[in-house]
Design a protein around this motif. Structure first.
Motif, PDB file in Angstrom:
ATOM      1  N   LYS A   1      93.440  21.899   0.697  1.00 13.73           N
ATOM      2  CA  LYS A   1      93.922  22.976  -0.165  1.00 13.73           C
ATOM      3  C   LYS A   1      93.932  24.257   0.648  1.00 13.73           C
ATOM      4  O   LYS A   1      93.166  24.420   1.606  1.00 13.73           O
ATOM      5  N   LEU A   2      94.810  25.171   0.291  1.00 11.92           N
ATOM      6  CA  LEU A   2      94.946  26.449   0.977  1.00 11.92           C
ATOM      7  C   LEU A   2      94.315  27.527   0.109  1.00 11.92           C
ATOM      8  O   LEU A   2      94.650  27.656  -1.070  1.00 11.92           O
ATOM      9  N   VAL A   3      93.393  28.289   0.701  1.00 12.65           N
ATOM     10  CA  VAL A   3      92.665  29.330  -0.012  1.00 12.65           C
ATOM     11  C   VAL A   3      92.868  30.644   0.728  1.00 12.65           C
ATOM     12  O   VAL A   3      92.877  30.669   1.966  1.00 12.65           O
ATOM     13  N   LEU A   4      93.030  31.735  -0.015  1.00  9.59           N
ATOM     14  CA  LEU A   4      93.137  33.051   0.610  1.00  9.59           C
ATOM     15  C   LEU A   4      92.593  34.115  -0.316  1.00  9.59           C
ATOM     16  O   LEU A   4      92.459  33.899  -1.514  1.00  9.59           O
ATOM     17  N   LEU A   5      92.271  35.255   0.268  1.00  7.75           N
ATOM     18  CA  LEU A   5      91.949  36.456  -0.494  1.00  7.75           C
ATOM     19  C   LEU A   5      93.150  37.380  -0.350  1.00  7.75           C
ATOM     20  O   LEU A   5      93.559  37.691   0.760  1.00  7.75           O
ATOM     21  N   SER A   6      93.699  37.790  -1.455  1.00  4.31           N
ATOM     22  CA  SER A   6      94.912  38.604  -1.423  1.00  4.31           C
ATOM     23  C   SER A   6      94.616  40.080  -1.229  1.00  4.31           C
ATOM     24  O   SER A   6      93.646  40.610  -1.777  1.00  4.31           O
ATOM     25  N   ALA A   7      95.477  40.734  -0.482  1.00  2.31           N
ATOM     26  CA  ALA A   7      95.457  42.193  -0.443  1.00  2.31           C
ATOM     27  C   ALA A   7      95.861  42.678  -1.831  1.00  2.31           C
ATOM     28  O   ALA A   7      96.691  42.043  -2.494  1.00  2.31           O
ATOM     29  N   PRO A   8      95.296  43.775  -2.298  1.00  6.08           N
ATOM     30  CA  PRO A   8      95.639  44.258  -3.641  1.00  6.08           C
ATOM     31  C   PRO A   8      97.140  44.394  -3.879  1.00  6.08           C
ATOM     32  O   PRO A   8      97.637  44.035  -4.939  1.00  6.08           O
ATOM     33  N   ALA A   9      97.883  44.856  -2.889  1.00  2.00           N
ATOM     34  CA  ALA A   9      99.323  45.053  -3.066  1.00  2.00           C
ATOM     35  C   ALA A   9     100.096  43.743  -3.114  1.00  2.00           C
ATOM     36  O   ALA A   9     101.263  43.732  -3.499  1.00  2.00           O
ATOM     37  N   ALA A  10      99.471  42.629  -2.727  1.00  2.00           N
ATOM     38  CA  ALA A  10     100.180  41.353  -2.664  1.00  2.00           C
ATOM     39  C   ALA A  10      99.822  40.402  -3.799  1.00  2.00           C
ATOM     40  O   ALA A  10     100.291  39.260  -3.812  1.00  2.00           O
ATOM     41  N   THR A  11      99.042  40.833  -4.761  1.00  2.00           N
ATOM     42  CA  THR A  11      98.603  39.916  -5.811  1.00  2.00           C
ATOM     43  C   THR A  11      99.771  39.352  -6.623  1.00  2.00           C
ATOM     44  O   THR A  11      99.675  38.257  -7.155  1.00  2.00           O
ATOM     45  N   GLY A  12     100.862  40.052  -6.727  1.00  2.00           N
ATOM     46  CA  GLY A  12     102.021  39.550  -7.453  1.00  2.00           C
ATOM     47  C   GLY A  12     102.844  38.555  -6.653  1.00  2.00           C
ATOM     48  O   GLY A  12     103.615  37.777  -7.222  1.00  2.00           O
ATOM     49  N   TYR A  13     102.693  38.552  -5.341  1.00  2.00           N
ATOM     50  CA  TYR A  13     103.479  37.662  -4.482  1.00  2.00           C
ATOM     51  C   TYR A  13     103.014  36.208  -4.570  1.00  2.00           C
ATOM     52  O   TYR A  13     103.830  35.301  -4.699  1.00  2.00           O
ATOM     53  N   TYR A  14     101.721  35.987  -4.498  1.00  2.00           N
ATOM     54  CA  TYR A  14     101.211  34.624  -4.363  1.00  2.00           C
ATOM     55  C   TYR A  14     101.527  33.706  -5.544  1.00  2.00           C
ATOM     56  O   TYR A  14     101.868  32.544  -5.326  1.00  2.00           O
ATOM     57  N   PRO A  15     101.484  34.164  -6.791  1.00  7.52           N
ATOM     58  CA  PRO A  15     101.912  33.272  -7.874  1.00  7.52           C
ATOM     59  C   PRO A  15     103.379  32.848  -7.747  1.00  7.52           C
ATOM     60  O   PRO A  15     103.749  31.733  -8.112  1.00  7.52           O
ATOM     61  N   ARG A  16     104.215  33.723  -7.177  1.00  3.53           N
ATOM     62  CA  ARG A  16     105.636  33.392  -7.028  1.00  3.53           C
ATOM     63  C   ARG A  16     105.874  32.291  -6.002  1.00  3.53           C
ATOM     64  O   ARG A  16     106.923  31.662  -6.012  1.00  3.53           O
ATOM     65  N   VAL A  17     104.905  32.083  -5.098  1.00  4.14           N
ATOM     66  CA  VAL A  17     105.068  31.025  -4.099  1.00  4.14           C
ATOM     67  C   VAL A  17     104.137  29.839  -4.372  1.00  4.14           C
ATOM     68  O   VAL A  17     103.883  29.033  -3.484  1.00  4.14           O
ATOM     69  N   GLY A  18     103.644  29.750  -5.611  1.00  6.47           N
ATOM     70  CA  GLY A  18     102.946  28.545  -6.031  1.00  6.47           C
ATOM     71  C   GLY A  18     101.430  28.600  -6.088  1.00  6.47           C
ATOM     72  O   GLY A  18     100.800  27.623  -6.486  1.00  6.47           O
ATOM     73  N   PHE A  19     100.810  29.711  -5.707  1.00  6.77           N
ATOM     74  CA  PHE A  19      99.348  29.798  -5.762  1.00  6.77           C
ATOM     75  C   PHE A  19      98.882  30.012  -7.201  1.00  6.77           C
ATOM     76  O   PHE A  19      99.591  30.607  -8.011  1.00  6.77           O
ATOM     77  N   THR A  20      97.686  29.532  -7.503  1.00 12.99           N
ATOM     78  CA  THR A  20      97.055  29.814  -8.786  1.00 12.99           C
ATOM     79  C   THR A  20      95.862  30.732  -8.538  1.00 12.99           C
ATOM     80  O   THR A  20      95.196  30.642  -7.501  1.00 12.99           O
ATOM     81  N   ARG A  21      95.616  31.589  -9.492  1.00 14.13           N
ATOM     82  CA  ARG A  21      94.515  32.555  -9.393  1.00 14.13           C
ATOM     83  C   ARG A  21      93.180  31.823  -9.535  1.00 14.13           C
ATOM     84  O   ARG A  21      93.039  30.896 -10.313  1.00 14.13           O
TER      85      ARG A  21
END
Length: 154
Positions: A105-125
């Protein structure tokens, strides 16, 4: 597409090119780009690095990860120069990273400005990430009814 992704050995990357990508992407605002030794170690010691290069070989994107290639890959950094942002390069770097460790599985900590990007590419919070800063020792546990230690919790 005027660029391609490929796996790279961080030890072989030109540090000045890497720093230019971090600075131009905006990620340099949250990374120690003025500490060359630390940045060199970050890139050198990452065991899974994927880069994006233009046709002429110019480095324009980097995904730097730590992986056991079996259970989890921690995507430490993903940086794309501004002129290629919103071109699909970030998604391509993520896909290329996943392809190197397809069972993890791929795990990351998002930069505050990028929190909207990751759900659009398939990540779940995931709401239970925890961070202990450098030089910050773990605190002594506080007694409490629910303190059975981390091994007994889901």
């Amino acid at each position: 597409m005027s660029w391609k992704t490929e796996r790279a050995d961080g030890r072989d990357l030109d540090l000045d090119e890497v720093l230019a990508v971090y600075r131009d992407s905006g990620l340099g605002e949250r990374r120690p780009v003025d500490d060359r030794g630390r940045m060199a170690a970050m890139v050198r010691e990452a065991n899974l690095v994927v880069v994006a290069r233009e046709a002429d070989g110019t480095l324009v994107g980097i995904a730097r990860s730590i992986s056991d290639f079996s259970y989890v890959t921690y995507l430490s950094d993903i940086a794309v120069v501004r002129r290629h942002q919103r071109s699909g390069m970030g998604r391509a770097l993520i896909e290329a990273t996943c392809a190197q460790a397809p069972d993890a599985k791929l795990v990351l900590l998002s930069a505050p400005a990028a929190t909207g990007y990751y759900p659009r590419v398939g990540f779940t919070r995931h709401d239970s990430a925890w961070v202990l800063g450098p030089g910050q020792p773990p605190a002594a546990p506080r007694p409490g009814p629910a303190d059975d230690g981390p091994a007994t919790r889901p």
